[in-house]
Design a protein around this motif. Structure first.
Motif, PDB file in Angstrom:
ATOM      1  N   CYS A 158      -7.540  -5.891   4.571  1.00 16.34           N
ATOM      2  CA  CYS A 158      -6.893  -6.517   5.718  1.00 16.34           C
ATOM      3  C   CYS A 158      -7.929  -7.416   6.371  1.00 16.34           C
ATOM      4  O   CYS A 158      -8.907  -6.927   6.962  1.00 16.34           O
ATOM      5  N   TRP A 184      -4.266   1.857   9.443  1.00 16.89           N
ATOM      6  CA  TRP A 184      -3.307   1.567   8.378  1.00 16.89           C
ATOM      7  C   TRP A 184      -2.078   2.453   8.591  1.00 16.89           C
ATOM      8  O   TRP A 184      -2.212   3.646   8.889  1.00 16.89           O
ATOM      9  N   CYS A 189      -1.592  -3.089   8.220  1.00 18.43           N
ATOM     10  CA  CYS A 189      -2.784  -2.852   9.011  1.00 18.43           C
ATOM     11  C   CYS A 189      -2.501  -3.213  10.468  1.00 18.43           C
ATOM     12  O   CYS A 189      -1.583  -3.991  10.755  1.00 18.43           O
TER      13      CYS A 189
END
Length: 121
Positions: free
Chosen positions: A21, A35, A95
């Motif tokens: 991410c 996450w 994310c």
């Protein structure tokens, strides 16, 4: 902060993937990162979180011992290493930039677009 998740794909049960991410902006290091995942027909659920400096990492019981979250503040990136994948890990993974108080992660308003992880049996 803008977030871009990547690294998803199709993998057999027992396999591994690493999600990334990438964040834009100069404030990445001030955020705890998390996450989450959402399977079809289910609510979004917490997977893992990491403190702003990487000193603390926390996991959902369902992934503890199999997943590892890490971050590189110099690269404005957070990772999720997923090992021993199971079909029930199949979901869209997101994310998030938020905050951590103690061992609790509080998601913020910033979400990545999601990356699909499919684990075949």
């Amino acid at each position: 902060v803008q977030l871009q998740a990547s690294g998803g794909g199709l993998v057999q049960a027992g396999g591994s993937l690493r999600l990334s991410c990438a964040a834009s902006g100069r404030t990445f290091s001030s955020y705890a990162m998390g996450w989450f995942r959402q399977a079809p027909g289910k609510e979004r659920e917490f997977v893992a979180a990491i403190s702003w400096n990487g000193a603390g990492a926390y996991y959902a019981d369902s992934v503890k011992g199999r997943f590892a979250i890490s971050r590189d503040n110099a690269q404005n990136t957070v990772y999720l290493r997923m090992n021993s994948l199971k079909p029930e890990d199949t979901a869209v993974y997101y994310c998030n930039a938020g905050k951590m108080i103690g061992v609790y992660y509080y998601p913020g308003a910033y979400w990545g677009q999601g990356t699909q992880v499919t684990v075949s049996s």
